[in-house]
Each structure stands twice: as structure tokens, then as C-alpha cells.
Design a protein around this motif. Structure first.
Motif, PDB file in Angstrom:
ATOM      1  N   ILE A  51       1.331  -1.511  -0.352  1.00 29.70           N
ATOM      2  CA  ILE A  51       0.059  -0.234   0.260  1.00 29.70           C
ATOM      3  C   ILE A  51       0.717   1.571   0.332  1.00 29.70           C
ATOM      4  O   ILE A  51       0.422   2.417  -0.319  1.00 29.70           O
ATOM      5  N   LYS A  52       1.759   1.544  -0.125  1.00 30.75           N
ATOM      6  CA  LYS A  52       2.910   2.089   0.080  1.00 30.75           C
ATOM      7  C   LYS A  52       3.079   3.150   1.491  1.00 30.75           C
ATOM      8  O   LYS A  52       1.994   3.470   2.378  1.00 30.75           O
ATOM      9  N   GLU A  53       4.025   3.334   2.851  1.00 33.25           N
ATOM     10  CA  GLU A  53       3.987   3.909   3.952  1.00 33.25           C
ATOM     11  C   GLU A  53       3.283   4.983   4.324  1.00 33.25           C
ATOM     12  O   GLU A  53       2.438   5.403   5.219  1.00 33.25           O
ATOM     13  N   GLU A  54       3.143   5.459   3.603  1.00 33.94           N
ATOM     14  CA  GLU A  54       3.067   7.736   3.087  1.00 33.94           C
ATOM     15  C   GLU A  54       1.691   7.198   2.893  1.00 33.94           C
ATOM     16  O   GLU A  54       0.883   8.391   3.002  1.00 33.94           O
ATOM     17  N   ASN A  55       0.559   6.008   2.614  1.00 35.63           N
ATOM     18  CA  ASN A  55      -0.757   6.173   2.810  1.00 35.63           C
ATOM     19  C   ASN A  55      -1.290   5.398   3.999  1.00 35.63           C
ATOM     20  O   ASN A  55      -2.544   5.367   3.850  1.00 35.63           O
ATOM     21  N   ILE A  56      -0.403   4.969   4.773  1.00 31.49           N
ATOM     22  CA  ILE A  56      -1.024   4.068   5.804  1.00 31.49           C
ATOM     23  C   ILE A  56      -0.548   5.698   7.151  1.00 31.49           C
ATOM     24  O   ILE A  56       0.377   5.723   7.330  1.00 31.49           O
ATOM     25  N   ILE A  57      -2.352   5.928   8.026  1.00 33.01           N
ATOM     26  CA  ILE A  57      -1.632   6.239   9.306  1.00 33.01           C
ATOM     27  C   ILE A  57      -1.794   5.684  10.403  1.00 33.01           C
ATOM     28  O   ILE A  57      -1.012   5.013  11.199  1.00 33.01           O
ATOM     29  N   GLN A  58      -2.589   4.444  10.807  1.00 29.76           N
ATOM     30  CA  GLN A  58      -2.616   3.122  11.518  1.00 29.76           C
ATOM     31  C   GLN A  58      -3.237   1.945  10.973  1.00 29.76           C
ATOM     32  O   GLN A  58      -3.571   1.294  10.010  1.00 29.76           O
ATOM     33  N   VAL A  59      -2.186   1.035  11.865  1.00 26.17           N
ATOM     34  CA  VAL A  59      -2.560   0.062  11.767  1.00 26.17           C
ATOM     35  C   VAL A  59      -3.308  -1.147  12.643  1.00 26.17           C
ATOM     36  O   VAL A  59      -3.264  -0.661  14.028  1.00 26.17           O
ATOM     37  N   ILE A  60      -3.990  -1.696  12.838  1.00 25.02           N
ATOM     38  CA  ILE A  60      -5.480  -2.239  14.043  1.00 25.02           C
ATOM     39  C   ILE A  60      -4.744  -3.639  14.375  1.00 25.02           C
ATOM     40  O   ILE A  60      -5.989  -4.136  12.612  1.00 25.02           O
ATOM     41  N   THR A  61      -5.275  -4.401  14.840  1.00 21.56           N
ATOM     42  CA  THR A  61      -5.315  -6.020  14.723  1.00 21.56           C
ATOM     43  C   THR A  61      -5.225  -6.200  16.003  1.00 21.56           C
ATOM     44  O   THR A  61      -5.928  -5.779  17.357  1.00 21.56           O
ATOM     45  N   ASP A  62      -5.993  -7.493  16.455  1.00 20.58           N
ATOM     46  CA  ASP A  62      -6.045  -8.370  17.466  1.00 20.58           C
ATOM     47  C   ASP A  62      -5.442  -7.256  18.741  1.00 20.58           C
ATOM     48  O   ASP A  62      -3.821  -7.255  18.665  1.00 20.58           O
ATOM     49  N   ASN A  63      -5.313  -7.782  20.128  1.00 22.43           N
ATOM     50  CA  ASN A  63      -4.513  -7.416  20.935  1.00 22.43           C
ATOM     51  C   ASN A  63      -3.939  -8.427  22.126  1.00 22.43           C
ATOM     52  O   ASN A  63      -2.849  -8.765  22.771  1.00 22.43           O
ATOM     53  N   VAL A  64      -3.726  -9.624  21.221  1.00 26.38           N
ATOM     54  CA  VAL A  64      -2.713 -11.169  21.755  1.00 26.38           C
ATOM     55  C   VAL A  64      -1.646 -10.577  21.250  1.00 26.38           C
ATOM     56  O   VAL A  64      -1.093  -8.971  20.428  1.00 26.38           O
ATOM     57  N   ALA A  65      -0.286 -11.658  22.818  1.00 20.07           N
ATOM     58  CA  ALA A  65       0.498 -10.569  22.339  1.00 20.07           C
ATOM     59  C   ALA A  65       1.232 -10.733  21.181  1.00 20.07           C
ATOM     60  O   ALA A  65       2.154 -10.029  20.851  1.00 20.07           O
ATOM     61  N   ASN A  66       1.427 -11.942  19.954  1.00 13.04           N
ATOM     62  CA  ASN A  66       1.971 -12.160  19.520  1.00 13.04           C
ATOM     63  C   ASN A  66       1.814 -11.279  18.247  1.00 13.04           C
ATOM     64  O   ASN A  66       2.581  -9.937  17.509  1.00 13.04           O
TER      65      ASN A  66
END
Length: 100
Positions: A51-66
Motif C-alpha cells: 500500500i506504501k507507508e506514506e498512505n497508511i496512518i494506523q494498523v489495527i489488529t487483535d491485542n493478543v501477545a504476538n
């Protein structure tokens, strides 16, 4: 009679939110990698590259340890990104505590 072995399949869906709305990007079968921080990090990093880093602000995932550790690695490598846990996942964990 053959015994059928059921195997769980873990899928990670990637969605992109933009001013035009939410768009499905891809799915990855993470059945063999979901437990290792390094593999999760690599998977997230490949998507960021796509996607290219400059087009991304936030990454959302589960909150499990890994996933949390992979998010931290991603923020260390990509200084302009923020990782946050999924609010729905966090709320689900809180509600499970009430059931106990």
C-alpha cells in the motif's frame, strides 16, 4: 470408517479505510504463522509495502501477545505508523470477564 480430522483455519483479512469507504484488500491463511511474532510482523510489513507507508496512518489488529509484539516491531521499522488493538476485540475480552 475413516476418521476425519478437523483442522482450524486462521484467516487474516486486510481492509483499507479511505475517504471513499472501506475496501477489502486481501486475505491470508495464517494457520501456520499466527503464533510467531516474526511471521506476523513479516505479513503486516508486506501489506504496508504493497500500500506504501506514506498512505497508511494506523494498523489495527487483535491485542493478543504476538500481534501486539508484531505491531511494536512495525512501529519501530515504520516511524510514521501507529499500531492499535481492535476496540471490538478489547470490548469482547472485557465482556468475557463479566461472564466469569
Amino acid at each position: 470408517m475413516d476418521k476425519q480430522i478437523k483442522k482450524r483455519c486462521y484467516i487474516c483479512n486486510f481492509l483499507v479505510n479511505s475517504p471513499k469507504g472501506i475496501v477489502f484488500l486481501s486475505s491470508v491463511d495464517t494457520s501456520n504463522m499466527f503464533k510467531t511474532t516474526d511471521k506476523v510482523f513479516e505479513m503486516l510489513d508486506v501489506v504496508v509495502e504493497r500500500i506504501k507507508e506514506e498512505n497508511i496512518i494506523q494498523v489495527i489488529t487483535d491485542n493478543v501477545a504476538n500481534y501486539k509484539a508484531a505491531g511494536q516491531l512495525l512501529m519501530e521499522k515504520r516511524k510514521s505508523l501507529f499500531w492499535t488493538p481492535c476496540a471490538a476485540y478489547c470490548i469482547n475480552l472485557i465482556l468475557e470477564d463479566f461472564k466469569s
